[in-house]
Design a protein around this motif. Structure first.
Motif, PDB file in Angstrom:
ATOM      1  N   LYS A   1      -4.055  -7.815   8.502  1.00 30.35           N
ATOM      2  CA  LYS A   1      -4.315  -6.578   9.071  1.00 30.35           C
ATOM      3  C   LYS A   1      -4.706  -5.433   8.111  1.00 30.35           C
ATOM      4  N   GLY A   2      -4.443  -5.574   6.846  1.00 30.32           N
ATOM      5  CA  GLY A   2      -4.767  -4.402   6.034  1.00 30.32           C
ATOM      6  C   GLY A   2      -3.493  -3.603   5.787  1.00 30.32           C
TER       7      GLY A   2
ATOM      8  N   GLY B   1       0.762  -1.346  -0.031  1.00 34.27           N
ATOM      9  CA  GLY B   1       0.043  -0.037  -0.010  1.00 34.27           C
ATOM     10  C   GLY B   1       0.929   1.129   0.073  1.00 34.27           C
ATOM     11  N   GLY B   2       0.040   2.295   0.124  1.00 35.77           N
ATOM     12  CA  GLY B   2       1.027   3.810  -0.270  1.00 35.77           C
ATOM     13  C   GLY B   2       0.039   4.773  -0.721  1.00 35.77           C
TER      14      GLY B   2
ATOM     15  N   TRP C   1      -9.594 -10.279  -1.807  1.00 35.06           N
ATOM     16  CA  TRP C   1      -9.286  -8.943  -1.567  1.00 35.06           C
ATOM     17  C   TRP C   1     -10.392  -8.233  -1.100  1.00 35.06           C
ATOM     18  N   PHE C   2     -10.401  -7.543   0.111  1.00 38.50           N
ATOM     19  CA  PHE C   2     -11.583  -6.560   0.263  1.00 38.50           C
ATOM     20  C   PHE C   2     -11.023  -5.419   0.718  1.00 38.50           C
ATOM     21  N   ARG C   3     -11.888  -4.120   0.909  1.00 38.41           N
ATOM     22  CA  ARG C   3     -11.504  -3.009   1.126  1.00 38.41           C
ATOM     23  C   ARG C   3     -12.471  -2.250   1.856  1.00 38.41           C
ATOM     24  N   GLN C   4     -11.833  -1.352   2.514  1.00 38.62           N
ATOM     25  CA  GLN C   4     -13.000  -0.598   3.376  1.00 38.62           C
ATOM     26  C   GLN C   4     -12.543   0.875   3.433  1.00 38.62           C
TER      27      GLN C   4
ATOM     28  N   TYR D   1      -7.029  -1.971   2.488  1.00 37.65           N
ATOM     29  CA  TYR D   1      -7.184  -3.107   1.664  1.00 37.65           C
ATOM     30  C   TYR D   1      -6.646  -4.427   2.565  1.00 37.65           C
ATOM     31  N   TYR D   2      -7.832  -5.279   2.564  1.00 35.95           N
ATOM     32  CA  TYR D   2      -7.522  -6.619   3.163  1.00 35.95           C
ATOM     33  C   TYR D   2      -7.708  -7.798   2.415  1.00 35.95           C
ATOM     34  N   CYS D   3      -6.588  -8.662   2.986  1.00 40.95           N
ATOM     35  CA  CYS D   3      -6.459 -10.046   2.374  1.00 40.95           C
ATOM     36  C   CYS D   3      -7.196 -11.013   3.264  1.00 40.95           C
TER      37      CYS D   3
END
Length: 117
Positions: A109-110, A8-9, A35-38, A93-95
């Motif tokens: 942990k995202g 990420g970044g 992959w999820f995202r919040q 973003y979470y796996c």
């Protein structure tokens, strides 16, 4: 069991970023990976998924054509290539690793992705 997401970044709109998720403590090939995202103030959403048996990946409409999910079972790693990024892609973003056969479900942990306009 541990899922370690990285990559990420901060990126400008229109740019690209690649995420990785490396799993340990589980038999990676037995797991559906996703992959999820919040985004801030929003619910966690599924954006891409790869079945353990292969086949066509799943993509949410919001990322279809821009994001690509892949996995390397030999490296216990899943990837997400994100192209043509937009500010609305800003999120953590979470796996996720899921094995319905075993009734197990694990989360990383995202990693934060920020897309500036």
């Amino acid at each position: 069991v541990q899922l370690q997401a990285s990559g990420g970044g901060l990126v400008q709109a229109g740019g690209s970023l690649g995420l990785s998720c490396t799993a340990s403590g589980l038999t990676f090939r037995n797991y559906h990976m996703a992959w999820f995202r919040q985004a801030p103030g929003q619910e966690r959403e599924l954006i891409a998924a790869s079945r353990r048996s292969g086949g066509q990946p799943y993509y949410a409409d919001s990322v279809k054509g821009r994001f690509t999910i892949s996995r390397d079972n030999a490296k216990n790693t899943m990837y997400l290539q994100m192209n043509s990024l937009e500010p609305k892609d800003t999120a953590v973003y979470y796996c996720n690793a899921n094995a319905p056969l075993f009734g197990t479900d694990y989360w990383g942990k995202g990693t934060l992705v920020t897309v500036s306009s």
